[in-house]
Write a protein that holds these residues in place. Structure first.
Motif, short mmCIF file in Angstrom:
data_model
loop_
_atom_site.label_atom_id
_atom_site.label_comp_id
_atom_site.label_asym_id
_atom_site.label_seq_id
_atom_site.Cartn_x
_atom_site.Cartn_y
_atom_site.Cartn_z
N THR A 272 6.86 5.24 -12.18
CA THR A 272 6.33 4.89 -13.51
C THR A 272 6.85 3.53 -13.94
N THR A 273 8.16 3.36 -13.86
CA THR A 273 8.77 2.09 -14.25
C THR A 273 8.19 0.96 -13.42
N ALA A 274 8.10 1.20 -12.13
CA ALA A 274 7.65 0.14 -11.22
C ALA A 274 6.19 -0.24 -11.48
N VAL A 275 5.35 0.76 -11.77
CA VAL A 275 3.95 0.45 -12.04
C VAL A 275 3.84 -0.41 -13.30
N LEU A 276 4.56 -0.01 -14.34
CA LEU A 276 4.49 -0.76 -15.59
C LEU A 276 5.02 -2.18 -15.40
N ASN A 277 5.99 -2.35 -14.51
CA ASN A 277 6.54 -3.68 -14.26
C ASN A 277 5.81 -4.41 -13.15
N ARG A 278 4.79 -3.76 -12.57
CA ARG A 278 4.05 -4.33 -11.44
C ARG A 278 4.98 -4.70 -10.28
N GLU A 279 5.95 -3.83 -10.03
CA GLU A 279 6.85 -4.07 -8.89
C GLU A 279 6.20 -3.46 -7.66
N TYR A 280 5.32 -4.22 -7.05
CA TYR A 280 4.48 -3.70 -5.97
C TYR A 280 5.28 -2.97 -4.90
N ILE A 281 6.36 -3.58 -4.46
CA ILE A 281 7.02 -2.99 -3.28
C ILE A 281 7.80 -1.73 -3.63
N VAL A 282 8.22 -1.59 -4.89
CA VAL A 282 8.87 -0.34 -5.27
C VAL A 282 7.84 0.78 -5.33
N VAL A 283 6.66 0.47 -5.89
CA VAL A 283 5.59 1.47 -5.93
C VAL A 283 5.22 1.89 -4.52
N GLN A 284 5.12 0.90 -3.62
CA GLN A 284 4.79 1.20 -2.23
C GLN A 284 5.79 2.19 -1.65
N ALA A 285 7.07 1.93 -1.89
CA ALA A 285 8.10 2.81 -1.36
C ALA A 285 7.91 4.22 -1.90
N GLY A 286 7.63 4.32 -3.20
CA GLY A 286 7.43 5.63 -3.82
C GLY A 286 6.25 6.35 -3.21
N ILE A 287 5.16 5.60 -2.98
CA ILE A 287 3.95 6.22 -2.46
C ILE A 287 4.14 6.66 -1.02
N MET A 288 4.81 5.83 -0.24
CA MET A 288 5.06 6.20 1.15
C MET A 288 5.93 7.46 1.23
N LEU A 289 6.93 7.51 0.38
CA LEU A 289 7.81 8.69 0.39
C LEU A 289 7.03 9.94 0.00
N THR A 290 6.19 9.80 -1.04
CA THR A 290 5.38 10.93 -1.47
C THR A 290 4.46 11.38 -0.35
N GLY A 291 3.85 10.37 0.32
CA GLY A 291 2.96 10.67 1.44
C GLY A 291 3.70 11.43 2.53
N LEU A 292 4.88 10.95 2.88
CA LEU A 292 5.68 11.62 3.92
C LEU A 292 6.02 13.05 3.51
N LEU A 293 6.31 13.21 2.23
CA LEU A 293 6.66 14.52 1.70
C LEU A 293 5.50 15.50 1.88
N PHE A 294 4.30 15.01 1.55
CA PHE A 294 3.09 15.81 1.72
C PHE A 294 2.93 16.28 3.15
#
Lengths: 315, 546
Positions: A272-294
């Motif tokens: 959430t924080t990263a999206v609001l701050n447009r921190e692309y690479i932090v969001v990417q890390a979050g999404i990849m982790l979520t994907g791996l979790l799935f």
């Protein structure tokens, strides 16, 4: 067996690659950028250009993505633009354990409440207990988790003062403090699951209880609890595990809201924080982790099938 | 006391109603260090005197405003500044006696001006950074030059634009030479809002490089102890702090909280000892709680609606004047800020002691609500008939100034009466910033906050081509007045220049000013000794727990 696993792995990697490219593209399409946020009120054209260049954000998007991917697969997840913290450390060592703990506890609560509720509703079909249980189940499922969170905070945190309303204490550092701090968030997040689990349990159990083998068990004179909990539930577990696995997405979505409301430093808060701050690479890390979790959960669900249903075991 | 002319000049520079008596006492006294704390004792510590302070304990604070970095030369966030001010010191600091804001020596022990472009600072002796390095003339020079160095790229470099050089006189004295007189210097040199004068440890900066913002090393009452992302920042007592006996607390735990509702709940439940800030809508509820004390006065800020001078329809001054006259500020204050603000007639706010006119409402100066006049201006404007300007509003709670959509929703029906029907676009912060910076709007909401000097509240905002002049306002006469005021050290002359400049600005109306707002700190009643300063600071050096 090995062939099947490697095909699956290839499939998984392909999915993750697609997910990462899509999320990168979507975030880049959204207007706004981290540089103007980092500069805040002290904005000037020259400092803007300088910082954009330093972060490499003046390169073509395809290059940026390529660079990120190359670094990512090598284990270099980069550093946050704004806080200059190492992202691997932030995502995997700090945020992930929080979200996993929250999810596990929520699931535990949901199972402990949801299954007995569902069983009760099925056994006493159409009685007042069934109506009550079904109402609670649907209510819990429909109630928005952030609103439930706020209600719980006000009732149990502020008015009664029984539970802390925010903050995270790691249960592996201080078990009871940890549980105490996680109680309200876990109930908030679990409430949604309670409904789901109760409904699946009820409908599956109803179906199972009509089967001839249940009648046979009764005829053999087995006690009622054994017929339901051993013979009946055994066949309820399969649909239950399937649904829980499939609904992991719902849980992660709920975790985002819950973490923000209760100020828990998990993956949801991080993204959430990263999206609001447009921190692309932090969001990417979050999404990849979520994907791996799935993917991991799906694999785990597949493994449990073989355990739950002997017919699926390979000999 | 041998050179009274210096002292007079100095008192003028300290401007903004520096508590002159205390200042003289400090200058006259041989025991500089002790005198420094004597001032604090006499004028500033109000409720700290009620009982004897107690040592020990950790204070737990809910921090609802954003923290970007703890490198004072890079932060753009007041949420960070409030923390930084407990870790670092400036050459000067902001003091407040309940009426007047002043600038008093902090790491400096005395300050003299041999001429109006040269400033000599005698430093406190024996001050050490948290890593043990001495904070001497060498260290101070290096830190000040770090801000100015273009290779470092500090966003505060402009504050030292006219700094020609720094000489080391001896190991506890530095001389700053400027190319012209610089009236803003006192603010620039404070460790809080000024930031440029905050002194950082050279060794720590070189050791950590970019990561210094996560490993700050200063000279302040508290040492940085840890930062868990999205969770908490912890500080611990600096036993070698230069003010004897301080701080009282053993530590500070700062909980980073995104959702203000959660912080308010924790505050109401007594689970935290304080809140760094609170949105206006929670104030009545917090004030009603007997265990809490709400600190907050009107601070150095103003909120406004900016109008894009670069494009139609607001390239027409008549239409802008119509907007400025159509807005009823009393309604904004009452409903937009829940009564916790005062109507603004111009940009200059109450803490700018010596420049703010408390009776401005009665003088006829500035912008004010007058529907008849608004309609007249509207009739004279170029575009007749209905206009539909695009009005961009940032979503949610945005720190001290932000009130979300409340103001825009109140302003909408007011403007409808003069045939202006804005289209509100509610945007998330990143998008809003982008569009504001790119000039892609007709109207936008903004508030400039935590300012102490007219220069910082007007110059970068409204001078032609300056960085925060997002509406593209340009008036050479206005530019000249505010540039002259920068080089004027005589306060009476300086005030006259600002009065004229402001009258021009308000009449040209690139903005419609709205209000000067209170900024809040919430503390539990067991928190004692807090000294409120109206520039959004939460200084903990004198705080203790009952």
């Amino acid at each position: 067996m090995f062939q099947a696993a490697s095909a699956r792995l290839a499939q998984t990697l392909l999915v993750l690659l697609f997910v990462s490219a899509a999320s990168f593209a979507f975030l880049k399409l959204a207007p706004g950028d981290p540089v103007s946020i980092m500069l805040g009120a002290d904005y000037s054209k020259s400092s803007y250009d300088q910082l954009t260049h330093e972060l490499g954000l003046d390169q073509p998007v395809v290059f940026q993505y390529g660079n990120w991917l190359a670094d990512f697969v090598r284990g270099d997840w980069g550093t946050s633009y704004i806080t200059s913290q190492d992202i691997f450390e932030l995502a995997v060592l700090q945020a992930l354990p929080v979200t996993l703990t929250l999810a596990a506890l929520s699931l535990l609560i949901a199972l402990l409440i949801g299954i007995p509720t569902g069983v009760l509703a099925a056994l006493y079909r159409n009685s007042w207990a069934d109506v009550l249980a079904t109402t609670l189940a649907i209510g819990g499922n429909a109630f928005p988790s952030f609103y439930l969170g706020i209600l719980l905070i006000w009732l149990f945190g502020v008015d009664l003062g029984w539970f802390p309303v925010l903050g995270f204490v790691a249960p592996w550092e201080d078990f009871w403090q940890g549980l105490w701090h996680l109680a309200l968030p876990a109930v908030t997040l679990g409430a949604w699951y309670v409904g789901l689990i109760a409904r699946i349990t009820r409908s599956s159990l109803l179906e199972v209880m009509g089967q001839p083998y249940i009648a046979a068990a009764r005829a053999r004179g087995e006690p009622g609890w054994r017929v339901v909990w051993v013979h009946g539930m055994r066949n309820v577990l399969m649909p239950l595990v399937t649904v829980i696995g499939l609904q992991l997405g719902g849980m992660l979505r709920g975790a985002v809201m819950t973490e923000v409301v209760f100020a828990l430093p998990g993956l949801g808060m991080m993204v959430t924080t990263a999206v609001l701050n447009r921190e692309y690479i932090v969001v990417q890390a979050g999404i990849m982790l979520t994907g791996l979790l799935f993917v991991a959960v799906n694999l785990a669900v597949d493994q449990t099938y073989q355990f739950l249903d002997p017919r699926l075991r390979r000999r | 006391m041998s050179e009274p002319s210096h002292k007079d000049k100095l008192a003028e520079v300290l401007a903004a109603g520096m508590n002159r008596r205390s200042f003289m006492k400090l200058m006259g006294s041989g025991a500089g260090l002790a005198a420094g704390s004597a001032i604090m004792g006499s004028a500033l510590v109000q409720n700290a005197m009620a009982a004897a302070p107690k040592r020990g304990g950790t204070i737990k604070l809910a921090w609802v405003d954003a923290v970007d970095t703890l490198d004072p030369h890079f932060t753009a966030s007041l949420g960070s500044v409030k923390i930084l001010n407990n870790i670092f010191n400036g050459l000067l600091k902001v003091a407040y006696d309940g009426k007047k804001v002043s600038f008093v020596p902090d790491l400096a022990e005395s300050w003299e001006m041999p001429d109006d472009k040269t400033h000599v600072f005698k430093l406190r002796r024996g001050v050490k950074f948290h890593n043990g390095d001495p904070c001497d003339a060498e260290a101070v020079k290096w830190s000040l030059e770090r801000v100015k160095d273009p290779a470092v790229g500090s966003p505060h470099a402009w504050k030292f634009e006219t700094l020609a050089g720094i000489d080391i006189v001896d190991d506890a004295t530095i001389r700053m030479r400027f190319s012209k007189p610089y009236a803003f210097l006192p603010v620039a040199l404070t460790g809080s809002t000024g930031r440029a004068g905050t002194i950082v440890s050279k060794r720590a900066v070189e050791q950590h490089g970019k990561a210094f913002g996560r490993n700050p090393v200063g000279t302040g009452p508290f040492k940085f102890a840890g930062w868990r992302e999205n969770e908490s920042i912890t500080l611990e007592r600096n036993p070698d702090y230069f003010e004897p006996g301080l701080p009282y607390l053993d530590g500070v735990q700062i909980l980073l909280i995104k959702e203000p509702t959660a912080a308010v709940a924790a505050m109401m439940a007594g689970q935290v000892d304080g809140m760094s800030l609170s949105p206006f809508q929670f104030i009545p509820q917090l004030k009603a709680n007997k265990n809490l004390k709400v600190y907050g006065e009107v601070e150095g800020n103003y909120s406004f609606v900016g109008m894009n001078n670069r494009r139609a329809p607001f390239d027409d001054p008549m239409l802008r004047k119509a907007v400025a006259a159509a807005i009823d500020r009393n309604v904004i204050v009452k409903q937009g800020y829940f009564g916790e603000a005062i109507p603004a007639f111009s940009c200059i706010s109450p803490p700018m002691t010596g420049f703010y006119d408390a009776n401005i409402g009665k003088t006829g100066r500035g912008q004010r609500f007058d529907l008849k006049k608004a309609m007249e201006y509207r009739k004279q404007s170029k575009v007749q008939g209905e206009v539909n300007p695009v009005y961009i509003v940032a979503q949610g709670f945005t720190g001290s100034g932000g009130s979300g959509t409340r103001n825009s929703q109140l302003i909408l029906p007011m403007l409808e009466k003069i045939g202006i029907k804005p289209k509100i676009e509610l945007l998330d912060r990143a998008v809003w910033t982008k569009r504001r910076n790119g000039g892609d709007f007709d109207m936008y909401d903004e508030a400039w906050i935590a300012d102490l000097d007219p220069d910082e509240t007007i110059y970068p905002e409204w001078h032609s081509g300056k960085p925060w002049n997002f509406v593209g306002y340009s008036n050479p006469e206005f530019d000249k007045l505010i540039s002259d005021a920068q080089d004027t050290l005589n306060q009476a002359t300086r005030k006259k220049l600002y009065d004229q400049a402001e009258d021009l600005l308000m009449a040209d109306a690139p903005l419609a000013v709205l209000a000067h707002m209170k900024v809040f700190k919430i503390l539990s009643k067991r928190v004692q000794g807090f000294q409120y300063i109206p520039v959004d600071l939460l200084n903990l050096h004198s705080v203790w727990l009952a």
